[in-house]
Write an enzyme that holds these catalytic residues in place. Sequence first.
Site, PDB file in Angstrom:
ATOM      1  N   GLU A  18       0.888  -1.179   0.000  1.00  0.00           N
ATOM      2  CA  GLU A  18       0.000   0.000   0.000  1.00  0.00           C
ATOM      3  C   GLU A  18       0.916   1.215   0.000  1.00  0.00           C
ATOM      4  O   GLU A  18       1.369   1.665   1.046  1.00  0.00           O
ATOM      5  CB  GLU A  18      -0.876   0.010   1.264  1.00  0.00           C
ATOM      6  CG  GLU A  18      -1.808  -1.171   1.378  1.00  0.00           C
ATOM      7  CD  GLU A  18      -3.044  -1.045   0.502  1.00  0.00           C
ATOM      8  OE1 GLU A  18      -3.249   0.013  -0.124  1.00  0.00           O
ATOM      9  OE2 GLU A  18      -3.808  -2.026   0.443  1.00  0.00           O
ATOM     10  N   CYS A  30      -2.663   9.286   2.463  1.00  0.00           N
ATOM     11  CA  CYS A  30      -2.239   8.648   1.198  1.00  0.00           C
ATOM     12  C   CYS A  30      -3.161   9.052   0.053  1.00  0.00           C
ATOM     13  O   CYS A  30      -2.688   9.324  -1.048  1.00  0.00           O
ATOM     14  CB  CYS A  30      -2.109   7.140   1.340  1.00  0.00           C
ATOM     15  SG  CYS A  30      -3.359   6.421   2.385  1.00  0.00           S
TER      16      CYS A  30
HETATM   17  P1  NAD Z   1       7.979   5.605   4.727  1.00  0.00           P
HETATM   18  O1  NAD Z   1       8.074   4.789   3.488  1.00  0.00           O
HETATM   19  O2  NAD Z   1       9.086   6.525   5.046  1.00  0.00           O
HETATM   20  O3  NAD Z   1       7.840   4.618   5.992  1.00  0.00           O
HETATM   21  C1  NAD Z   1       6.777   3.690   6.081  1.00  0.00           C
HETATM   22  C2  NAD Z   1       7.216   2.492   6.902  1.00  0.00           C
HETATM   23  O4  NAD Z   1       8.192   1.766   6.181  1.00  0.00           O
HETATM   24  C3  NAD Z   1       7.871   2.853   8.234  1.00  0.00           C
HETATM   25  O5  NAD Z   1       7.504   1.895   9.186  1.00  0.00           O
HETATM   26  C4  NAD Z   1       9.352   2.769   7.928  1.00  0.00           C
HETATM   27  O6  NAD Z   1      10.151   2.522   9.051  1.00  0.00           O
HETATM   28  C5  NAD Z   1       9.362   1.587   6.965  1.00  0.00           C
HETATM   29  N1  NAD Z   1      10.484   1.588   6.028  1.00  0.00           N
HETATM   30  C6  NAD Z   1      11.048   2.649   5.396  1.00  0.00           C
HETATM   31  N2  NAD Z   1      12.018   2.211   4.566  1.00  0.00           N
HETATM   32  C7  NAD Z   1      12.048   0.864   4.673  1.00  0.00           C
HETATM   33  C8  NAD Z   1      12.821  -0.157   4.075  1.00  0.00           C
HETATM   34  N3  NAD Z   1      13.795   0.136   3.204  1.00  0.00           N
HETATM   35  N4  NAD Z   1      12.578  -1.439   4.408  1.00  0.00           N
HETATM   36  C9  NAD Z   1      11.603  -1.752   5.280  1.00  0.00           C
HETATM   37  N5  NAD Z   1      10.832  -0.826   5.897  1.00  0.00           N
HETATM   38  C10 NAD Z   1      11.056   0.466   5.592  1.00  0.00           C
HETATM   39  O7  NAD Z   1       6.578   6.374   4.675  1.00  0.00           O
HETATM   40  P2  NAD Z   1       5.981   7.449   5.678  1.00  0.00           P
HETATM   41  O8  NAD Z   1       6.687   8.757   5.504  1.00  0.00           O
HETATM   42  O9  NAD Z   1       5.878   6.878   7.053  1.00  0.00           O
HETATM   43  O10 NAD Z   1       4.478   7.569   5.125  1.00  0.00           O
HETATM   44  C11 NAD Z   1       4.115   8.341   4.020  1.00  0.00           C
HETATM   45  C12 NAD Z   1       4.019   7.495   2.762  1.00  0.00           C
HETATM   46  O11 NAD Z   1       3.166   6.381   2.955  1.00  0.00           O
HETATM   47  C13 NAD Z   1       3.412   8.268   1.612  1.00  0.00           C
HETATM   48  O12 NAD Z   1       4.078   7.927   0.431  1.00  0.00           O
HETATM   49  C14 NAD Z   1       1.965   7.773   1.587  1.00  0.00           C
HETATM   50  O13 NAD Z   1       1.319   7.930   0.352  1.00  0.00           O
HETATM   51  C15 NAD Z   1       2.156   6.345   1.950  1.00  0.00           C
HETATM   52  N6  NAD Z   1       0.946   5.733   2.486  1.00  0.00           N
HETATM   53  C16 NAD Z   1       0.227   4.913   1.665  1.00  0.00           C
HETATM   54  C17 NAD Z   1      -0.953   4.337   2.120  1.00  0.00           C
HETATM   55  C18 NAD Z   1      -1.785   3.442   1.238  1.00  0.00           C
HETATM   56  O14 NAD Z   1      -2.697   2.815   1.744  1.00  0.00           O
HETATM   57  N7  NAD Z   1      -1.520   3.360  -0.051  1.00  0.00           N
HETATM   58  C19 NAD Z   1      -1.385   4.599   3.430  1.00  0.00           C
HETATM   59  C20 NAD Z   1      -0.613   5.438   4.243  1.00  0.00           C
HETATM   60  C21 NAD Z   1       0.550   6.005   3.751  1.00  0.00           C
END
Ligand code: NAD
Length: 513
Positions: free
Chosen positions: A264, A298
Amino acid sequence: MSEKTLLHQTAALLGDFGIGVETLANGDVPVTSPIDGSRIATIRGHGRKDLDSMIAPAERAFLAWREVPAPRRGELVRLFAEQLRQHKAALGRLVSIEAGKILEEGQGEVQEMIDICDFAVGLSRQLYGRVIASERPGHRMLESWHPLGPVGIITAFNFPVAVWSWNAAIALVCGDPLIWKPSDKTPLCALACNALLGHAIERFGEMPEELRRGLSQVAIGGAELGEALAEDRRVPLLSATGSTRMGGTVGPRVAERFGRTILELGGNNGMIVAPSADLGLALRAILFAAVGTAGQRCPTLRRLFVHDDIVETLIPRLKRAYEQVKIGNPLEPGTLVGPLIGEAAFGAMQQALDEAKRDGGHVSGGERVLAERWPAAFYVQPALVEMPGQSALVRRETFAPILYVMRYRDLEEAIATHNAVPQGLASSIFTTDLREAELFTSAAGSDCGIVNVNIGPSGAEIGGAFGGEKETGGGREAGSDSWKAYMRRMTTTVNYSRELPLAQGIRFEVDAP
Ligand code: NAD
């Protein structure tokens, strides 16, 4: 607001959930509130070894949980929903303190948790398989669904409780234990949710110790810990919510070991406002979808396509509405826009606005506000940017309240431009013309996972499958038949005849010895 106030409030809220000060004060991971940038806790983080010592009990818990009948597993989720109802105000407030959402939206997230639990309880009696007509006489074919194994859940900061519950409620009724790696920006919400689920487990009644220990666990850490979860073969399903960058890393890691993912990821959501639109409705929908949660949802509205004939009416009204939005402390009633999650988000927003200007865009708003009052927090005036076209900048997701406005003349061209981005999460059209609405939702219309008519792209409800196409990752959660991703499908053929006919009429005979 003093640092002391938020620190104390947080400790009191978590204390109500049964989490003591020893958990909140003696660790190595600082947790801050985006409201004023102050430290609200220092908790213990986990490394790869800790994760290993969580996955082993999760595997053992799986062996016991998969044998508990699904409706009985639903009873645990019903008890969890009771906890959530009881603690809705407190958990919602914690979401506001840790993620910076206004109180109304913090409470809304908890309501969404309650809704998915109710959905999952019903589902626990409806994990239907099917009986399939066999081509062979005296044979019966059937398909059934069985628990899969421990589910890894990675969540983003912006929905610190709801997204986990979408996964947790469904995974639990499907017979799968949970290992949750929340965002490193919102770990306290995770500890709170897990504590509430723990209370439900206590009320559930007799449960073997290995089940009690391994059914739901939280691993605190950042990207490295998430990668360790993605790489572990003992976790057959990884449900990961966050940026497309994160999905690009974890997706291949899980695929390499033939695991399953629900991804997601980022969105770049659009709305078309047609000449026949009810502009009053459209205006309210745009405002909520573009500036709600400070543009950090999102499915936040990021691209607005307005027909030439109404652009001079709609945009001035929209600018006036933007000016009236109250920005400030999300804990205060009346506030509509709280802070950005942090300095990096603010920096990314300013960079995007500079690039927009270089691309010929006209920017209204976007500047930092309340900096004197809260120098360590980042509040911004939401930005409205009139763009001459869909530049490379507009095709990227900038996770901040920036709405790019573009004009259109021909609906089919507008739909083509709308679809010409790498992401495919949410979209909407405002029109009262049936033909336009039908075209937008048809195979030749929007290419997103969520396609709405006369409501904005954000604010989905439980029941429908949530998720998007292309770089949004293709995952679906929270409704419809998304439960199937959490189970393993079994096809069975039973021969109750005295013959052994082969499928496709194949003859393979020997004289029986
Ligand atoms: P992010 O990608 O920085 O982090 C999200 C999660 O992933 C965190 O728990 C982080 O620690 C983990 N993470 C980051 N890099 C990783 C890696 N290389 N390997 C494993 N885990 C990793 O995102 P954010 O800033 O917390 O959230 C915003 C983003 O999330 C936006 O792009 C938004 O659109 C998206 N989002 C999407 C949905 C959806 O349902 N499509 C819902 C909520 C947020």
